[in-house]
Design a protein around this motif. Structure first.
Motif, PDB file in Angstrom:
ATOM      1  N   ASP A   1       7.019   9.623  -2.820  1.00 40.20           N
ATOM      2  CA  ASP A   1       6.542   9.410  -1.454  1.00 40.20           C
ATOM      3  C   ASP A   1       7.485   8.476  -0.691  1.00 40.20           C
ATOM      4  N   THR A   2       7.737   8.810   0.554  1.00 43.24           N
ATOM      5  CA  THR A   2       8.607   8.008   1.419  1.00 43.24           C
ATOM      6  C   THR A   2       7.917   7.827   2.774  1.00 43.24           C
ATOM      7  N   PRO A   3       8.404   6.914   3.603  1.00 44.90           N
ATOM      8  CA  PRO A   3       7.811   6.769   4.940  1.00 44.90           C
ATOM      9  C   PRO A   3       7.814   8.076   5.724  1.00 44.90           C
ATOM     10  N   SER A   4       8.839   8.893   5.559  1.00 42.76           N
ATOM     11  CA  SER A   4       8.920  10.132   6.342  1.00 42.76           C
ATOM     12  C   SER A   4       7.869  11.152   5.918  1.00 42.76           C
ATOM     13  N   ASN A   5       7.641  11.310   4.608  1.00 45.69           N
ATOM     14  CA  ASN A   5       6.620  12.308   4.255  1.00 45.69           C
ATOM     15  C   ASN A   5       5.210  11.771   4.484  1.00 45.69           C
ATOM     16  N   VAL A   6       5.028  10.449   4.474  1.00 43.03           N
ATOM     17  CA  VAL A   6       3.738   9.881   4.857  1.00 43.03           C
ATOM     18  C   VAL A   6       3.498  10.135   6.348  1.00 43.03           C
ATOM     19  N   HIS A   7       4.550  10.003   7.154  1.00 46.60           N
ATOM     20  CA  HIS A   7       4.440  10.290   8.586  1.00 46.60           C
ATOM     21  C   HIS A   7       4.034  11.738   8.811  1.00 46.60           C
TER      22      HIS A   7
ATOM     23  N   SER B   1       1.342   0.872  -1.628  1.00 49.23           N
ATOM     24  CA  SER B   1       2.646   0.531  -1.057  1.00 49.23           C
ATOM     25  C   SER B   1       2.997   1.361   0.178  1.00 49.23           C
ATOM     26  N   ARG B   2       2.246   2.435   0.433  1.00 49.32           N
ATOM     27  CA  ARG B   2       2.505   3.290   1.586  1.00 49.32           C
ATOM     28  C   ARG B   2       1.465   3.133   2.686  1.00 49.32           C
ATOM     29  N   VAL B   3       0.503   2.216   2.496  1.00 50.64           N
ATOM     30  CA  VAL B   3      -0.546   2.015   3.502  1.00 50.64           C
ATOM     31  C   VAL B   3       0.045   1.599   4.842  1.00 50.64           C
ATOM     32  N   ALA B   4       0.974   0.652   4.826  1.00 52.17           N
ATOM     33  CA  ALA B   4       1.573   0.173   6.077  1.00 52.17           C
ATOM     34  C   ALA B   4       2.284   1.304   6.808  1.00 52.17           C
ATOM     35  N   ASP B   5       2.933   2.206   6.064  1.00 57.64           N
ATOM     36  CA  ASP B   5       3.608   3.354   6.691  1.00 57.64           C
ATOM     37  C   ASP B   5       2.598   4.254   7.398  1.00 57.64           C
ATOM     38  N   ALA B   6       1.480   4.525   6.709  1.00 60.54           N
ATOM     39  CA  ALA B   6       0.455   5.399   7.289  1.00 60.54           C
ATOM     40  C   ALA B   6      -0.182   4.755   8.516  1.00 60.54           C
ATOM     41  N   ALA B   7      -0.491   3.469   8.415  1.00 61.04           N
ATOM     42  CA  ALA B   7      -1.109   2.765   9.540  1.00 61.04           C
ATOM     43  C   ALA B   7      -0.181   2.763  10.755  1.00 61.04           C
ATOM     44  N   LYS B   8       1.108   2.567  10.508  1.00 60.02           N
ATOM     45  CA  LYS B   8       2.092   2.552  11.598  1.00 60.02           C
ATOM     46  C   LYS B   8       2.193   3.926  12.262  1.00 60.02           C
ATOM     47  N   ALA B   9       2.234   4.986  11.452  1.00 61.07           N
ATOM     48  CA  ALA B   9       2.355   6.343  11.992  1.00 61.07           C
ATOM     49  C   ALA B   9       1.134   6.714  12.831  1.00 61.07           C
ATOM     50  N   LEU B  10      -0.036   6.365  12.362  1.00 63.53           N
ATOM     51  CA  LEU B  10      -1.262   6.701  13.087  1.00 63.53           C
ATOM     52  C   LEU B  10      -1.383   5.894  14.370  1.00 63.53           C
ATOM     53  N   LYS B  11      -0.992   4.639  14.320  1.00 62.53           N
ATOM     54  CA  LYS B  11      -1.034   3.801  15.525  1.00 62.53           C
ATOM     55  C   LYS B  11      -0.081   4.338  16.582  1.00 62.53           C
ATOM     56  N   ALA B  12       1.107   4.763  16.146  1.00 58.90           N
ATOM     57  CA  ALA B  12       2.088   5.316  17.087  1.00 58.90           C
ATOM     58  C   ALA B  12       1.588   6.602  17.732  1.00 58.90           C
ATOM     59  N   ALA B  13       0.750   7.334  17.002  1.00 56.50           N
ATOM     60  CA  ALA B  13       0.189   8.580  17.520  1.00 56.50           C
ATOM     61  C   ALA B  13      -1.119   8.343  18.275  1.00 56.50           C
ATOM     62  N   ASN B  14      -1.483   7.080  18.451  1.00 59.10           N
ATOM     63  CA  ASN B  14      -2.717   6.707  19.151  1.00 59.10           C
ATOM     64  C   ASN B  14      -3.937   7.338  18.484  1.00 59.10           C
ATOM     65  N   SER B  15      -3.939   7.342  17.160  1.00 57.12           N
ATOM     66  CA  SER B  15      -5.034   7.930  16.391  1.00 57.12           C
ATOM     67  C   SER B  15      -5.830   6.833  15.683  1.00 57.12           C
ATOM     68  N   SER B  16      -7.144   7.012  15.667  1.00 59.05           N
ATOM     69  CA  SER B  16      -8.031   6.070  14.968  1.00 59.05           C
ATOM     70  C   SER B  16      -8.416   6.573  13.584  1.00 59.05           C
ATOM     71  N   LEU B  17      -7.698   7.576  13.102  1.00 60.87           N
ATOM     72  CA  LEU B  17      -7.988   8.139  11.787  1.00 60.87           C
ATOM     73  C   LEU B  17      -7.872   7.045  10.712  1.00 60.87           C
TER      74      LEU B  17
ATOM     75  N   VAL C   1      -6.466   9.834   5.849  1.00 58.39           N
ATOM     76  CA  VAL C   1      -5.280  10.084   5.022  1.00 58.39           C
ATOM     77  C   VAL C   1      -5.355   9.110   3.848  1.00 58.39           C
ATOM     78  N   CYS C   2      -4.888   9.550   2.702  1.00 56.76           N
ATOM     79  CA  CYS C   2      -4.973   8.720   1.497  1.00 56.76           C
ATOM     80  C   CYS C   2      -3.604   8.610   0.846  1.00 56.76           C
ATOM     81  N   VAL C   3      -3.200   7.367   0.554  1.00 54.86           N
ATOM     82  CA  VAL C   3      -1.869   7.104   0.004  1.00 54.86           C
ATOM     83  C   VAL C   3      -1.952   5.996  -1.045  1.00 54.86           C
ATOM     84  N   TYR C   4      -0.835   5.758  -1.702  1.00 54.95           N
ATOM     85  CA  TYR C   4      -0.738   4.616  -2.613  1.00 54.95           C
ATOM     86  C   TYR C   4      -0.697   3.317  -1.794  1.00 54.95           C
TER      87      TYR C   4
END
Length: 268
Positions: free
Chosen positions: A63-69, A104-120, A99-102
């Motif tokens: 898993d990488t920041p890009s595939n989490v995005h 170490s990838r939580v911050a990546d997921a939170a950042k991607a969703l915030k950038a997309a203006n999503s409350s998921l 979305v569910c991740v390890y």
């Protein structure tokens, strides 16, 4: 989502009296599997509802920041817009549940969703997922770090050794500590049913997990050789029903595994 499950004091007398009739469970599972599947628009409605209950997940070593995005973008729009428009569902806000991740990838997921203006919500596995065979202090810290990074749901795994050896009080105490470490995050407790040996252990583990404050109980990590099955789902759902009738607290059931077709999903 409804109010949190506060849990209750461990009732070992209730746990000790649990006996599951295996043949009755298998018969009921066979009856459910024999039911006709909904067709046409009813089938589409059922599948759309199922999509909104899914935690879209990546739990891979690469898993990488890009595939989490990419995962997050898929969770926001899990079904092609033209398909939704053909069903007049394009403006209904159809997304997955989370979305569910390890951790170490939580911050990546939170950042991607915030950038997309999503409350998921972001869900994170923790507590030594999938085996749960790390020190308790390590498992607790993993929960705290995931929450600090933005996870609003934590998927813990139980210590199967405690369940298999009947140390229910010790299991309860561990889960209570995980619940405290979660803070405001919802706690989903994975039983890893394929490693619990029998239905009675599955029921007892479900019961103890709910008493300890789990908001969800989940069948599996998806990593075991046996994941969710119809009989196991029945046992867990009946434990949820009994807990609700006794305490008034509503718990959610979560099926986890890999299924080649929706017809194979264990829906109790």
């Amino acid at each position: 989502m409804s109010a949190r499950n506060p849990g209750v004091v461990l009732d070992l007398e209730w746990v000790s009296k649990v006996r599951v009739n295996t043949q009755a469970v298998l018969k009921r599972a066979q009856q459910i599997q024999g039911r006709k599947v909904s067709k046409k628009q009813w089938q589409a409605a059922w599948l759309l509802k199922a999509v909104t209950c899914i935690d879209l997940t990546t739990l891979a070593g690469d898993d990488t920041p890009s595939n989490v995005h990419r995962l997050c973008m898929k969770a926001i729009q899990p079904i092609r817009r033209d398909h939704l428009k053909s069903m007049d569902m394009h403006d209904k806000g159809i997304t997955t549940a989370a979305v569910c991740v390890y951790p170490s990838r939580v911050a990546d997921a939170a950042k991607a969703l915030k950038a997309a203006n999503s409350s998921l919500p972001v869900a994170s596995v923790a507590t030594g997922f999938p085996a749960g065979q790390t020190h308790l202090k390590t498992r607790l810290e993993e929960v705290r770090l995931a929450v600090a990074d933005g996870a609003s749901e934590i998927d813990i795994v139980i210590n199967r050794t405690l369940a298999l050896t009947g140390h229910w009080e010790a299991l309860y105490d561990e889960i209570r500590q995980f619940r405290e470490a979660c803070g405001e995050a919802h706690m989903k407790t994975i039983l890893a049913v394929g490693e619990l040996a029998n239905f009675t252990n599955v029921y007892k583990a479900s019961l103890v997990s709910m008493m300890a404050g789990s908001d969800f109980i989940k069948t599996s990590t998806g990593k075991e050789s046996v994941n969710a099955t119809y009989p196991v789902a029945i046992v867990m759902v009946r434990a949820i029903r009994d807990y609700f009738l006794r305490t008034g607290h509503k718990i959610y059931h979560h099926v986890t595994g890999r299924y080649p077709a929706y017809q194979e999903l264990p829906m109790a």
